[in-house]
Design an enzyme around this catalytic site. Structure first.
Site, PDB file in Angstrom:
ATOM      1  N   LYS A 184       0.827  -1.204   0.000  1.00  0.00           N
ATOM      2  CA  LYS A 184       0.000   0.000   0.000  1.00  0.00           C
ATOM      3  C   LYS A 184       0.866   1.260   0.000  1.00  0.00           C
ATOM      4  CE  LYS A 184      -3.719   2.218   2.665  1.00  0.00           C
ATOM      5  NZ  LYS A 184      -4.610   2.081   3.843  1.00  0.00           N
TER       6      LYS A 184
ATOM      7  N   GLN B  74       3.894   5.602  -2.966  1.00  0.00           N
ATOM      8  CA  GLN B  74       5.153   6.247  -3.323  1.00  0.00           C
ATOM      9  C   GLN B  74       5.295   6.375  -4.838  1.00  0.00           C
ATOM     10  OE1 GLN B  74       8.457   7.158  -1.341  1.00  0.00           O
ATOM     11  NE2 GLN B  74       6.562   7.928  -0.474  1.00  0.00           N
TER      12      GLN B  74
ATOM     13  N   GLY C 123      11.312   5.289  -3.263  1.00  0.00           N
ATOM     14  CA  GLY C 123      10.875   6.679  -3.214  1.00  0.00           C
ATOM     15  C   GLY C 123      11.128   7.498  -4.463  1.00  0.00           C
ATOM     16  N   GLU C 124      12.223   7.247  -5.179  1.00  0.00           N
ATOM     17  CA  GLU C 124      12.590   8.113  -6.305  1.00  0.00           C
ATOM     18  C   GLU C 124      12.275   7.509  -7.666  1.00  0.00           C
ATOM     19  OE1 GLU C 124      15.159  10.844  -5.407  1.00  0.00           O
ATOM     20  OE2 GLU C 124      16.009  10.013  -3.588  1.00  0.00           O
TER      21      GLU C 124
END
Length: 732
Positions: free
Chosen positions: A620, A625, A687-688
């Site tokens: 989730k 993200q 994250g990126e």
């Protein structure tokens, strides 16, 4: 073995989620200390020059006499500040020159004074009374003009341009790289220039600082993602031991790099608090954020691809010109992914950084990869069109089975699975090869795709375990909750390894008094801090087993409470052995774009993303993200650029961001393959990578819809309204 992950019982809600949605979560600007007063910055209005001493004295006198003003800090009365250690400035974007060092001005928005008053309103009014005069000097505002200038080797202020060797502390991530023989010929060649503008971080939470002294002890509440580095830098500026500085940052409301380092206003707030003997709160305005907390710098990227008649790449060149300030180092590493993403016998990658009279840039989500993959993945699409191949098929033909940059095998790479699954879920097989072939409701429809990639990284970290008599176990590390769910996944890791229920485990972060952890960035926090939590939880379970019999069905909570003193300790985790394998996450983006050429509107309507990021601890949170990253990239592609006057460097106009109305339909999934090469929990960062490749996928879809190549970001309505010109017989 791999599997596609959608949703399962690991999709735990955020542990701080209720506080955030009810408004009870506290951020830095919510801190209210007894006797607290307020500070407001005064900033320069010219890009280069010297403020006149007379105007500064007159303005200070006027502000000091204003209602409620307690103190005005300027270069004329500022205590002499120390210099930040070289290891924090030579390849990181911390400024070499202490704030308020002298009367010179290096960029618009440089801090010239700090006004402290009893209320925010009084501080704001007094700061507005400043009327500074300047002796202007020629300003370097164009990176082309300084690209070939000589480099100054010493001094806190530097001019000219230079070619940095590597990206920040990562010496293996070379910014200058040449290998292989240049091919004698080639059936197809793409040579194009791509540009990306200055982007602002624009986090929801404004940067805020509250500084308070108790004797010689300083406590700083700050919206930061690197409390350890901030502690070191503050101690250096104030010339006090680090153990006299405490930095607290429990929750950070978005950052994207703008809160990765100590910025000048934090040091000034601490100085002001010491001078007035009271806690001082400083909250930057939205406008001040554009010049005070970093940004993504502009890039100009020249890319050349040479391929044989089948579209197999023979040579790749990627040359980047970018910019930094005169007082700090930062290089946007746009060419890093090009060094390994596609098989290429010959490769040339270079970066040149020009020092401008502009604010210091810094990391922004997907630093290097986001602008760099826009250029590379757009050029790959052009090459596919030139050789008459499907863009996905061309990428598969040039798939790299190992890391060409290091010669190492990948610890785990399932990019081909991402391509296959993404194409199936999107329906890519139905895509016509020719542009301008699909229409719907009077609009042109295009399908585009791009590869995503971002490094897997891990650094040393530590974790403290405290077991209470009631059997509740708290883990703590000096890391940060920046809205990505760190507290939640760390709690999950701790519960899984100890065998305790989630309700009996907690994870604390955001305090420099906790055991050390690195900055929260580079998609490394889960691998880094997760390894420390894993080590602590493993040791906790080992100690419990040594102290008592732990069999099936044992009441771990009761056993832990009975031995709580022996089950409280600190564990360390190193960076792991990264010498034998290369660690990289991969993914594939597929999107649909509708273009109305009559009004110059491009709308992203559908998105499929498949990511290969190792083990997914919480599907989730991971999906959120990636969705956030895609939205971030959508803004980069279609909306975002900081508008400024090229002659005065003053901001003009507005900064546009995507809203919910711009959100496409998302289909995000993961090809999960636990990767224990990097860390004991099998993860790589998420994250990126969601942003990486997104602008190129949109630009490629726009080309498929319109037949027009978009090589400059953002894609504007003027670009889209330009009349379509069919290619000539000599053009692809």
């Amino acid at each position: 073995m791999t599997a596609t992950v959608d949703r399962d019982d690991r999709s735990v809600d955020r542990v701080e989620g209720r506080q955030k949605v009810t408004g009870s979560a506290h951020y830095t600007a919510d801190v209210a200390l007894p006797g607290q007063v307020h500070a407001v910055l005064v900033q320069s209005e010219v890009p280069h020059g010297r403020v006149t001493e007379d105007s500064l004295r007159a303005s200070t006198s006027r502000a000091s006499a204003a209602p409620g003003v307690l103190y005005v800090l300027t270069p004329l009365n500022s205590p002499r500040l120390g210099v930040v250690p070289d290891e924090l400035t030579w390849d990181l974007p911390l400024e070499r020159r202490p704030p308020l060092s002298d009367l010179t001005v290096q960029h618009v928005g440089q801090h010239m004074a700090l006004v402290v008053a009893d209320t925010l309103e009084n501080a704001t009014a007094a700061a507005a009374s400043f009327d500074l005069s300047y002796e202007s000097l020629p300003a370097q505002l164009d990176f082309h003009e300084v690209a070939d200038a000589s480099r100054e080797q010493v001094g806190p202020v530097r001019h000219g341009s230079y070619e940095p060797d590597h990206f920040v502390k990562l010496s293996e991530e070379k910014l200058q790289d040449v290998r292989g023989e240049e091919p004698a010929g080639g059936a197809s060649r793409v040579a194009a220039r791509f540009t990306t503008p200055l982007n602002a971080h624009y986090p929801i939470e404004l940067s805020a600082t509250v500084a308070a002294w108790s004797g010689d002890q300083l406590t700083v509440h700050d919206s930061t993602r690197w409390i350890a580095g901030e502690r070191t830098a503050l101690a250096a500026y104030l010339q006090i031991p680090e153990d006299r500085v405490r930095v607290s940052s429990p929750l950070v409301g978005g950052a994207f790099g703008s809160k990765s380092f100590l910025w000048m206003h934090v040091a000034l707030c601490a100085v002001a608090a010491r001078e007035v003997g009271r806690p001082v709160k400083l909250v930057l305005t939205r406008e001040q954020m554009f010049s005070s907390t970093g940004h993504r710098p502009r890039t100009e990227q020249d890319l050349v691809l040479v391929a044989d008649e089948d579209g197999r790449i023979l040579s790749t060149e990627h040359h980047t010109l970018t910019e930094t300030s005169t007082v700090a180092h930062f290089c946007e590493p746009a060419g890093l992914s090009t060094r390994f993403l596609y098989q290429s016998p010959h490769l040339e990658v270079s970066h040149r950084t020009a020092r401008l009279n502009a604010p210091t840039p810094s990391f922004m989500r997907g630093p290097g990869e986001a602008p760099g993959l826009f250029a590379l993945e757009s050029a790959i699409d052009e090459l596919a069109h030139r050789v008459g191949a499907d863009p996905l098929e061309l990428r598969i033909r040039n798939h790299a089975d190992s890391d060409q940059a290091s010669g190492k095998a990948w610890s785990g790479k399932h990019l081909l699975d991402c391509y296959r699954i993404g194409a199936q879920r999107f329906g890519w097989a139905e895509r016509p090869l020719a542009p301008r072939a699909m229409r719907s409701d009077g609009e042109l429809v295009g399908w585009g795709m791009a590869t995503a990639t971002y490094p897997g990284r891990r650094m040393p970290a530590s974790c403290r375990v405290t077991t209470s008599p009631d059997g509740h176990v708290r883990f703590a590390s000096a890391t940060h909750e920046v809205g990505n769910g760190v507290r939640t996944v760390m709690t999950q890791v701790a519960a899984e390894v100890t065998g305790l229920p989630l309700s009996r485990v907690a994870f604390d972060s955001g305090d420099s008094d906790f055991p050390a952890a690195p900055y929260s960035g580079a998609s490394q926090t889960t691998a880094t801090v997760g390894s420390a939590v894993h080590a602590a939880a493993t040791e906790w379970r080992r100690r419990l087993s040594a102290l008592t019999s732990v069999g099936d069905g044992a009441d771990l909570v009761a056993l832990a409470g009975a031995h709580h003193e022996q089950l409280s300790f600190t564990a360390d985790s190193d960076a792991g052995d990264q010498s034998a394998e290369a660690f990289q996450s991969f993914g594939a983006h597929f999107c649909e774009v509708r273009v109305d050429e009559q009004i110059g509107r491009a709308t992203v309507t559908r998105w499929v993303a498949v990511m290969d990021c190792g083990r997914v601890l919480n599907p989730k949170l991971a999906r959120s993200q990636v969705m956030g990253g895609i939205t971030f990239g959508l803004g980069m592609a279609l909306l975002e650029q900081v508008p400024y006057d090229a002659d005065t460097a003053q901001m003009i106009g507005e900064y546009y961001l995507p809203t919910h109305a711009d959100r496409p339909e998302f289909d995000v999934s993961f090809v999960e393959s636990t990767d224990f090469g990097l860390d004991p929990i099998g993860v790589r960062g998420i994250g990126e990578i969601g942003t990486c490749g997104v602008p190129a996928a949109i630009a490629n879809a726009v080309f498929h819809a319109t037949g027009k190549r978009m090589r400059d970001l953002p894609i504007t309505l003027e670009n889209l309204m330009t009349p379509y010109r069919p290619p000539t017989a000599e053009e692809p």
